[in-house]
Every structure is written in structure tokens, then in C-alpha cells.
Write a protein that holds these residues in place. Sequence first.
Motif, short mmCIF file in Angstrom:
data_model
loop_
_atom_site.label_atom_id
_atom_site.label_comp_id
_atom_site.label_asym_id
_atom_site.label_seq_id
_atom_site.Cartn_x
_atom_site.Cartn_y
_atom_site.Cartn_z
N LEU A 307 47.77 33.79 44.57
CA LEU A 307 48.00 34.92 45.47
C LEU A 307 49.30 35.62 45.10
N GLN A 316 44.59 41.36 48.35
CA GLN A 316 44.45 40.30 47.35
C GLN A 316 43.00 40.26 46.85
N ASP A 320 40.06 34.85 45.20
CA ASP A 320 41.28 34.04 45.20
C ASP A 320 41.70 33.68 46.62
N VAL A 321 41.52 34.63 47.55
CA VAL A 321 41.84 34.35 48.95
C VAL A 321 40.95 33.23 49.49
#
Length: 529
Positions: A307, A316, A320-321
Amino acid sequence: MASQDVLSQATRLASSSALLQVLFRVVTFGLNAFTLRYLSRELIGVVNVRLTLLYSTVVFLAREAFRRACLSGSTKRNWTKTINLLWLTVPLGGFWSVLLGLVWLHLLEVPDPSVVPHYQAGVVAFGLSAIIELLGEPLWVLAQAHLFVRLKVIAESVSVVSKCTLTVIFVVLYPQWGLYIFSLTQLLYASVLVMCYVIYFVMFLGSPEAKKKSFPVTRVKALLPNLVEDETFVNGKEARLTWSFFKQSFLKQLLTEGERYVMTFLNVLNFGDQGVYDIVNNLGSLVARFIFLPIEESFYVFFANVLERGKNVKDQKQDDVAMAANVLELLLKLVLLIGLTITVFGYAYSQLALDIYGGSMLSSGTGPDLLRCYSLYVLFLAINGVTECFTFALMCKEEVDRYNFVMLALSFTFLCISYFLTHWHGSIGFILANCFNMGIRIAHSIHYIYDYFKESTYRPLTGLLPSPFLVLVYILSGVITGFSEVFFCCDKGWTLRLIHISMGALCFAATVATIFHTETKLIHFVRSQ
């Protein structure tokens, strides 16, 4: 580096670091048990509290802010400027070593030379060892940023084994040397640690493996400070972030080592009592530090890479979050269950553990109550480590600066509470004050995590909610082992002690079986990593 790769390597780093911490603590555990038979409590108190506090303060103030700033973000950066910035830790460490050394020599109470000889030499040696260790800081950050797992494990293992081996030899052959023993072994530890990193990078740079990995540093000379033509000496953004973390590092160190500062500067305990407190503290933190600290250090790198600092959750990459939220939830669940297990079973087995380890010197008096309170404190440590790990990896410079004011108020409150609780309840007051301190820090981090994810569908804080059935098993285990201690332990002979241990083993097995049954997602995560 892909997010999944970062997760995999961070997990490897955490597990390897955990094994390393096991080695550290087991060796320290055995060393303390051994030296208790040869050295006085006063000497152990001076070394483990007074001199170790000098060393840890110098090292922390000189490098912590630089580590936080230089490990943030991607590994794709101008490493020449980052290395230049990291070399500033050495003169900064020299400044703190001289300043604090004078305080330790001239402003604090000096131990009785007939009981603890060579105190002045000890202060100089521990301050010098801090400066020596800082010489390897650029190499440590390079290795940590690129997840060199084996290097850290080998370097620190060799250093600790060398130090402990020499300590045992000197304690047996020359116990009259007093602080000279610990001064020489501390210098050896720092020197061996730095040399391991130096030797590794001298061999690694320019090798086929380095070229295959596209390592950003190609020459040994590049590890030294270098001027960048027509550019600034350091990266301005990293320098400003370092300054923000530096202002915070004073307060964090005060909170981390608060009880030692109170003992050192306010003289609420004599050196002998400080020695007993430190031994119990090391025993209490044996499991906590070799599991929680590696997780915090390694997954700080993971969150900082996956992040982007300062961006909200909507800006973001959503994949990935999702990964970060899932990992955070499972890490919280993992450390919560470890902390609860230690708290529940630590209460009923503190006195037995101290009696086996140090005899009546530790198991009588406040020792068992001190270790019981520490078992509760481990739960706070567990949750705080992961929540702050995520929070510090995501905070922007302005948020870090605002948090500094929170830490300032918390530092003052903590010192006041420590002082009054210690006068009220002796050394147990330190543990109670630390629980209060950690509780406030956890509340702040939980608030930050909640705000960060509230505009998304992810709720990682549910990791702090164990299943009701598992909570019931913990309660029953605590009650059963508590009654077992009353009836079978600890002055009724080894036969009844073994019955008490067997009761604990059965309750522990039932608890683990329940965890496997109710926390299947967590078990899958641990096994898959």
C-alpha cells in the motif's frame, strides 16, 4: 515485486526472525539461569537495566527514525541518496553516546565499587558498542528492504552465540572481573554483527546472483557516502519523513523503556530488585518477543510495499487493498490467540516457572505476581504490535506529526502513572502502567484502521473477535488450571507438581483443538505460508 511475492517473502522473514528470536531468548534464558549461580543480583541489575538502557537508548535514537523512513515505499529509489542519509546515524550515535554517557557517569547514582566494580569502563564500552553497531546500518536497511532472510538470521545468530560463549567462559574463570566481562562481550557482539554484514556484501556485490536480481548497488564503494553530481546529498522527502519519525522516536523510546527510565532516574528500586525485575521481565517476554517482534518488523515491510503511504483506500489498487485487509485480519487473529493463551495459562504456572528457573529467590515475594501481570501485558503487546505495524506503514508525514502530540501527552501520563503505581505496588506497578500505555496506543491504532477501511467493504478489525465457543474454552481452562495450582502446586513435592503440569497440558490440548476447529481460515493462512 508483486504483492504475493512480497507477502511470501515477508512471511519467510517473519518466521525466520521468529526462529532467531527463539535462539536469542533461549540463550539469554539459559545465560541468566547460569549467571545467577555465579554473580550477584546487583551486578545483573546494573548490566541488564542501567547499561543496557544506555546502549538501547543510543541505538534507538540514532537509527529508528532512519529505518522507518528508508524502509517505506518501493525498493526502486535512488539508493545512493538513501545510503547517504543512513550514514548520518553514525555521527548522531556518537553525539548521543557522549551526551548520555556523561549523564550515566556524573548525574546518576554510581553503584558501590565493592559490589559492582568497573562501572565507568562499562559505560564507555556500552556506548562505544552502540556506535560500532551503527556502522552497519546502511547494510542492514539494504538487506531488510530486499528481504535477505538468511543474512539477518546468520549474522545475529553468530553474534549472539559469540557473545554468550565468551560470557560463560569469563563468568566461570574470572568472576572477579565484574563489568569487564559484559563490556568485552558487548563490544564483541557489535563487532561480529557488523563484520557479518560487511563480509556478505563484499562477496555479494558484483556476483552473478546480484546481477540476476538486478541489485541496485553494484560496487562496495557505493555503500559509502557519495556525492551525487548536480543533486542534493540526500533525498528531501526521505529526510523530512526521517525528521518526523525522529521527533516521534523520543516518545516511543520513552514509552517502550519507560519502567527502566523510572528505575534508573528516580531510584524507586535498588540494583538488586532491578536485577530480579529484569530476570522476571525476560522470562515473561520470552514468547512475546520472539513471535510478535519479527511479525511486526516483517509485515511493516509488507504493508509499506503493498500500500502507498498517504493515499486513502479508494486511491489504492483494489487487489492490493484486499490482500492487505485479509492479511491484517488474520495477523490480528493470530496474535490475539497467542496472547490469550499466554494470559490464561501464564496465571496458573507463573510460580512454578520461577521456582524451577531461579529457586526461592524468584518464586517467593512479588515474583509470581509480577509474572502473572506480565502474562496479561503480553496480550496488550500482541495486539499493539500488529495494529501499530499497519498504522505506521500507512501514515503520511502530517499524520505522523499529529501522532507525535498524542505520544507526548501519553509519555507524560505514563511516567506519572509509573511513578505512583510503583510507590503503591512496587515493581508490579511498572507492568500495570505499561498495560495502560499499550491500551491507549491500541485504541489510537484501531481508530486509524477503522477510518482507513470504512469507505471499503473490508473489515480487518473482525480479527480481534474470537469465536464464542473458543472464549468459553479459554475461561474453563483458566478456572481448571487455577484450581489445580491451589491444590497441587507449588510446595507439595514433585508428584503433585507433575499432576498440575498434566492438567495444564490437557487444557492446552483442548484449547489448540478448539482453535483448529473454529479458526479454519487462520489455520489455512498459516499452513499456506
